[in-house]
Design a protein around this motif. Sequence first.
Motif: not given
Length: 261
Positions: A158, A200-202
Amino acid sequence: MTSTPATSFTHDQIRTYQAQPNSLADKIILVTGAGSGIGRVAALTYAQHGATVLLLGKTTSKLEEVYDEIEALGGPQPAILPLNLASASYTEMQQLENLISKEFGRLDGILHNAGILGELTPLEMYDIDTFAKVMQVNFTAVFMLTQALLPLVKAATSGSVVFTSSTVGTHPRAFWGAYALSKQGVEGMSDIFTQETQATTTLRFNCINPGGTRTNMRAHAFPGENPMSLKTPEDIMPGYLFFMSDDSIGVRGQVVALQPK
């Protein structure tokens, strides 16, 4: 990480964020301008919450003092990364990326804190060499370092990149010249990086505006001001902790004023 979605955090909640003691455990965070002022306090604060802090700055002796302070606090062993952003080349920043990759394998966070004030004067009278130096330290080097280190931040679970803006970046003001323009640029940079990494997820990019804080830069900008009327760097650390913690996953492209008026 809490069960509350990060997007539900208001700016007021970010300003008053209360981090858990080990909220940054196992995180690797690079802080520029870590030798003094807000950068020094942020480095100490991150270490107190469990992070391994990479101390970047131009004055090795100051970084060594912060290193010793972190060790005295019992924090994870930090690392010293001497680098002068006013003259550093992109090649040097790529070498830095290689070093961090070999030693740590990833980078969970970058706090772009280093900056210089330049002159407070009308643009028509602004010294060109000073203008170029301010833009180099406050904007161009910030971009180069972010680009060079981005593969490491992407490799983190993250990753968080935090830029430092200013009230005169959000609302440009006469006589603030290169400093205001550099901070405007940083806010735009954060916005563009945010747009380009939406898939992008995090990974997230955000800006902090620390506001009037008791630092040497503030004293140079406002020599007649009573420094005791200002908040200390320690007072504004909740926002800095929030953006490096997993509670900020999902918060992207924000410019958060820690001392709104």
